[in-house]
Design an enzyme around this catalytic site. Structure first.
Site, short mmCIF file in Angstrom:
data_model
loop_
_atom_site.label_atom_id
_atom_site.label_comp_id
_atom_site.label_asym_id
_atom_site.label_seq_id
_atom_site.Cartn_x
_atom_site.Cartn_y
_atom_site.Cartn_z
N HIS A 47 20.29 102.69 37.74
CA HIS A 47 19.60 103.68 37.48
C HIS A 47 19.38 104.15 36.70
O HIS A 47 18.67 103.21 36.05
CB HIS A 47 21.80 104.17 36.58
CG HIS A 47 22.71 103.87 38.74
ND1 HIS A 47 23.56 104.31 38.27
CD2 HIS A 47 22.10 103.45 39.51
CE1 HIS A 47 24.83 104.36 39.47
NE2 HIS A 47 23.76 103.34 40.27
N GLU A 49 19.43 105.15 33.44
CA GLU A 49 20.07 104.58 32.47
C GLU A 49 19.60 103.81 31.99
O GLU A 49 19.21 102.94 30.63
CB GLU A 49 21.26 105.12 31.56
CG GLU A 49 22.14 106.87 32.07
CD GLU A 49 21.95 107.10 33.20
OE1 GLU A 49 22.68 108.06 33.15
OE2 GLU A 49 21.90 106.50 34.10
N CYS A 77 27.68 107.36 35.16
CA CYS A 77 28.39 107.62 35.60
C CYS A 77 28.76 106.07 35.45
O CYS A 77 28.68 106.15 33.95
CB CYS A 77 27.56 106.35 37.03
SG CYS A 77 27.04 104.82 36.80
N CYS A 80 27.07 102.94 33.75
CA CYS A 80 25.87 103.09 33.33
C CYS A 80 26.61 103.62 31.71
O CYS A 80 25.79 103.80 30.32
CB CYS A 80 24.83 104.16 33.60
SG CYS A 80 23.72 104.76 34.78
#
Length: 150
Positions: A47, A49, A77, A80
């Protein structure tokens, strides 16, 4: 934030992954960026991040982002958010909400619900094994005078 948004749009155009980006700033300067690379790297943890945190830690030669701020094109999310907390970032900024993400089929609500369920009631079968044996590593860590806390 505008750089995170720009990178998220560029990521869609490039077809590298989902419409997400993150920028890490320290003392007013961008030190690292990341975009969602899940589908291009075949890595479900890639992801934006997490990629940005990895890049920032590599650049700073550290495992903590003390004094850093992270700008996320979307509300992080659960994975993250956990990574941001573990990295010790000082502040999180975000643009799109988790509800905005859910509206385009990136819905993490089920994960938030799963976290609160008992192991026996989770959708992914969760079974504890060999706790007594595994505790040996924890005991060794507890007694290690040279450990580096994080």
């Amino acid at each position: 934030m505008r750089e995170a948004i720009r990178l998220s749009i560029e990521n869609v155009d490039n077809g590298k992954g989902g419409p997400f980006a993150a920028v890490i700033v320290k003392e007013g300067k961008i030190i690292a960026t990341g975009v969602n690379e899940v589908t291009s790297s075949n890595d479900p943890t890639a992801h934006a991040e997490v990629v940005a945190i990895r890049n920032a830690c590599s650049k700073l030669n550290t495992y903590q982002l003390d004094g850093c701020e992270i700008y996320c094109s979307c509300e992080p999310c659960p994975m993250c958010l956990g990574a941001i907390y573990w990295a010790r970032a000082a502040k999180i900024y975000f643009a799109n909400t988790k509800e905005d993400a859910a509206a385009i089929d990136f819905d993490d609500d089920f994960i938030y619900k799963e976290i609160d369920r008992s192991h026996a009631n989770r959708k992914v079968e969760t079974v504890q094994l060999l706790r007594d044996e595994a505790l040996a590593a924890f005991e060794k860590w507890r007694n290690n005078s040279g450990k580096k806390l994080y």
